[in-house]
Design a protein around this motif. Sequence first.
Motif, mmCIF file in Angstrom:
data_model
loop_
_atom_site.group_PDB
_atom_site.id
_atom_site.type_symbol
_atom_site.label_atom_id
_atom_site.label_comp_id
_atom_site.label_asym_id
_atom_site.label_seq_id
_atom_site.Cartn_x
_atom_site.Cartn_y
_atom_site.Cartn_z
ATOM 1 N N UNK A 135 53.132 39.882 48.458
ATOM 2 C CA UNK A 135 53.910 38.689 48.073
ATOM 3 C C UNK A 135 53.631 38.586 46.299
ATOM 4 N N UNK A 136 54.348 37.859 45.805
ATOM 5 C CA UNK A 136 54.343 37.612 44.391
ATOM 6 C C UNK A 136 52.905 37.185 44.097
ATOM 7 N N UNK A 137 52.198 36.188 44.607
ATOM 8 C CA UNK A 137 50.644 35.778 44.123
ATOM 9 C C UNK A 137 49.787 36.876 44.374
ATOM 10 N N UNK A 138 50.173 38.024 44.899
ATOM 11 C CA UNK A 138 49.222 39.020 45.283
ATOM 12 C C UNK A 138 49.000 39.667 43.760
ATOM 13 N N UNK A 139 50.260 39.608 42.966
ATOM 14 C CA UNK A 139 49.977 40.185 41.568
ATOM 15 C C UNK A 139 48.844 39.856 40.863
ATOM 16 N N UNK A 140 47.997 38.860 41.191
ATOM 17 C CA UNK A 140 46.763 38.548 40.440
ATOM 18 C C UNK A 140 45.746 39.499 40.823
ATOM 19 N N UNK A 141 46.024 40.264 41.639
ATOM 20 C CA UNK A 141 45.340 41.518 41.823
ATOM 21 C C UNK A 141 43.829 41.342 42.370
ATOM 22 N N UNK A 142 42.869 42.263 41.607
ATOM 23 C CA UNK A 142 41.376 42.390 42.384
ATOM 24 C C UNK A 142 40.637 40.832 42.025
ATOM 25 N N UNK A 143 41.303 40.068 40.905
ATOM 26 C CA UNK A 143 40.768 38.672 40.956
ATOM 27 C C UNK A 143 40.754 37.834 42.239
ATOM 28 N N UNK A 144 42.067 38.139 42.846
ATOM 29 C CA UNK A 144 42.225 37.372 44.274
ATOM 30 C C UNK A 144 41.504 38.005 45.325
ATOM 31 N N UNK A 145 41.663 39.252 45.599
ATOM 32 C CA UNK A 145 40.973 40.047 46.487
ATOM 33 C C UNK A 145 39.612 39.968 46.460
ATOM 34 N N UNK A 146 39.078 40.071 45.319
ATOM 35 C CA UNK A 146 37.623 39.907 45.179
ATOM 36 C C UNK A 146 37.082 38.642 45.511
ATOM 37 N N UNK A 147 37.683 37.646 45.023
ATOM 38 C CA UNK A 147 37.357 36.268 45.566
ATOM 39 C C UNK A 147 37.403 35.868 46.903
ATOM 40 N N UNK A 148 38.403 36.373 47.560
ATOM 41 C CA UNK A 148 38.398 36.341 49.194
ATOM 42 C C UNK A 148 37.591 36.903 49.726
ATOM 43 N N UNK A 149 37.488 38.343 49.527
ATOM 44 C CA UNK A 149 36.382 39.086 49.991
ATOM 45 C C UNK A 149 34.935 38.527 50.018
ATOM 46 N N UNK A 150 34.567 37.806 48.811
ATOM 47 C CA UNK A 150 33.329 37.228 48.544
ATOM 48 C C UNK A 150 33.136 36.073 49.529
ATOM 49 N N UNK A 151 34.166 35.392 49.836
ATOM 50 C CA UNK A 151 34.148 34.159 50.978
ATOM 51 C C UNK A 151 33.966 34.743 52.153
ATOM 52 N N UNK A 152 34.673 35.831 52.531
ATOM 53 C CA UNK A 152 34.355 36.248 53.983
ATOM 54 C C UNK A 152 32.875 36.852 54.112
#
Length: 308
Positions: free
Chosen positions: A255-272
């Motif tokens: 989706x469009x918000x995933x365009x934030x890239x590693x900023x978003x995936x890295x933050x979510x990965x860290x929470x998990x």
Amino acid sequence: MTTVGPEDLVLAVDVGGTTIKAEITDAAGTVHSAGTVATPHGEAAFDAMADLGAKLLAELPAPHRDRVARAAVVLPGIVDPIRGLAVFSSNIGWRDVKVGNRFRDRWQMPVLLEHDVAVAGWAEWRYGAGRGHDDVCVVILGTGISGTLSVNGRLVRGAVGQAGEYGHIPVRHRDGLRCPCGSIGCVETVASGAAIARAYTARTGREIPGAETVFAVLDTDPDARFVVDDAVDALAEGLFGVIHASCPSLIVLGGGLAGAGAVLTGALQSRFDTLLRVATAPRVVLGEFGARAGLVGAAHYARVGALE
């Protein structure tokens, strides 16, 4: 149902709240004709879909036009593909519209109907970032939040065919905002693109065009960092139940918000990695198809005839 061979072309139409996108592609994914129009409100949207498809077909040279064997139209809201019915879309404004015949008669070919996010998530799982994995949660992040879930190599559709409404998992029961669905504190009220932009404006008093602006200033603006951290917390909380219930090996963000890239995936990965205690933390990756996931999925769906 007619068979689509490797030499055939297919017409894919992906309907969004703002635009209708369409492509005619071959088995290799090569685009032979493409177009976009604004999405009208209400049932007029179906006339716009039919006109756009007819325009792309007319643009093809005659030999290629005869090769277009099937079409797929993917729609937002509630969709009944068995009956060919667009049941409801609150954003665009239609209810109980019989779809299949009007397209079939106009385009002179069989037409399949499906839910846009179901098809986009299926495409990412089968052909994109999730290929090769049997247990995958695809999350499409945009104006709203939803997705798909595959378990043991099978797409979970649910009793009404639309499992994956992650955006309406409540995470802020006591102090949350009211969601358009009527509930309080849904994930969408905190973690969607619209919610992030709204929260930043409420916190700073500065009007911004969208969530992309917030992500762009994360490193220099503490208000942006606060808003995004809150959004990631809400998304993680909403997905914890999905992870514990189904143990996916992979979470794919599209989706469009995933365009934030590693900023978003890295933050979510860290929470998990930090917060999950019982279930194994899945790996978080970006989808391969981006905003084209719906079109790519519609083309594959038109070609194979089923989400499997």
